[in-house]
Design an enzyme around this catalytic site. Structure first.
Site, PDB file in Angstrom:
ATOM      1  N   LEU A  81       0.545  -0.987   0.442  1.00 37.84           N
ATOM      2  CA  LEU A  81      -0.108  -0.205  -0.086  1.00 37.84           C
ATOM      3  C   LEU A  81       0.877   1.222  -0.318  1.00 37.84           C
ATOM      4  CD1 LEU A  81      -2.843  -1.017   2.575  1.00 37.84           C
ATOM      5  CD2 LEU A  81      -3.172  -0.219   0.541  1.00 37.84           C
ATOM      6  N   ASP A  82       0.341   2.408  -0.850  1.00 30.18           N
ATOM      7  CA  ASP A  82       1.351   3.138  -0.852  1.00 30.18           C
ATOM      8  C   ASP A  82       1.115   4.300   0.344  1.00 30.18           C
ATOM      9  OD1 ASP A  82       2.112   3.413  -3.275  1.00 30.18           O
ATOM     10  OD2 ASP A  82       0.121   4.136  -3.920  1.00 30.18           O
ATOM     11  N   PRO A  83       1.931   5.237   1.008  1.00 27.30           N
ATOM     12  CA  PRO A  83       2.081   5.374   2.415  1.00 27.30           C
ATOM     13  C   PRO A  83       1.223   6.625   2.403  1.00 27.30           C
ATOM     14  CG  PRO A  83       4.867   5.911   1.275  1.00 27.30           C
ATOM     15  CD  PRO A  83       3.027   4.998   0.553  1.00 27.30           C
TER      16      PRO A  83
END
Length: 262
Positions: A76-78
């Protein structure tokens, strides 16, 4: 919270929506777990907090559990939150490819009128528009994002081309033509309050939600980027069964939350 249990039984008896890859995962588990797993092997479900990277969760768990072999079943992206299926121990990390095949569900927010180079809120603004789509136009656009469609991967992605990852080329200012990929999706409009557009999406492996937001904006003629994202399900694993990723260091008896195929 899910207590320690047999993973196969959990997958088979789960009343949540089943993943198309469930049987494949169970079969692989039976083949992979030829020796009894240690008490520090299994699956840990984590709700990734905003601002943390997927690797930072791996690093935190390695330190907390004292286990080197830890991976996950989908990054998952930050800026995103939600379900991270953490694979603890060699018997489980070797199954990562099988878990990656599972379908996923997200709650997403698109910001209309602003296009970024990365298609999300972390990129540089490329263009802006004052066009305000009507609700009817929104509904019509969503009707095009149902079933089996083709999606062009974003430049800021880990897909490889010319021997390099696309994001490496993008960071050099190089844009290359990408071949469309077939995906399967189902979208549902949840709310629309310009410029915010909220929707639920169920999708197959390899779907870029950032690209869905970008493509929606293109169809609407105003442009858009992904401004918020929560993964609510990964295969058979749901958000309500996850530990708070911000509290990993303070949870007592963390190993008791491991889901295992005992």
């Amino acid at each position: 919270m899910i207590n320690t249990c047999a993973l196969k039984n959990y997958l088979e008896k789960s009343q949540k929506k089943e993943s198309p890859a469930k049987e494949t995962i169970v079969t692989s588990l039976n083949r992979s777990l030829s020796t009894p797993p240690s008490h520090l092997e299994g699956i840990l479900l984590i709700n990734k907090p905003k601002g943390k990277t997927s690797f930072s969760l791996v690093r935190d768990l390695r330190k907390r559990l004292g286990v080197k072999k830890i991976g996950h079943a989908g990054t998952l992206d930050p800026f995103a939150t939600g379900v991270m299926v953490m694979l603890v121990g060699r018997n489980y990390t070797r199954l990562s490819d099988q878990f990656l095949l599972s379908d996923k569900e997200y709650i997403a927010e698109a910001y209309l009128g602003v296009v970024t180079d990365s298609y999300d809120c972390e990129g540089q603004v490329l263009s802006q528009s004052n066009i305000i789509p009507t609700l009817e136009q929104i509904k019509e656009a969503f009707s095009l994002f149902q079933g089996k469609i083709e999606q062009v991967p974003p430049m800021f992605s880990a897909k490889k081309q010319q021997g390099k990852k696309l994001y490496e080329l993008a960071r050099q200012g190089i844009v290359v033509e990408r071949q469309p990929v077939k995906i399967s999706i189902h979208t549902e409009l949840l709310s629309y309050n310009y410029p915010y557009l909220n929707f639920r999406i169920e999708c197959s492996k390899g779907t870029y939600i950032r690209s869905i937001a970008y493509d929606l904006g293109t169809k609407l003629g105003c442009g858009a980027h992904l401004s918020n994202l929560t993964r609510t399900r990964s295969g058979a694993f749901c958000l309500e069964n996850c530990l708070n990723g911000a509290e990993i260091h303070t949870v007592t008896n963390l190993e008791q939350n491991l889901i295992r195929n005992d």
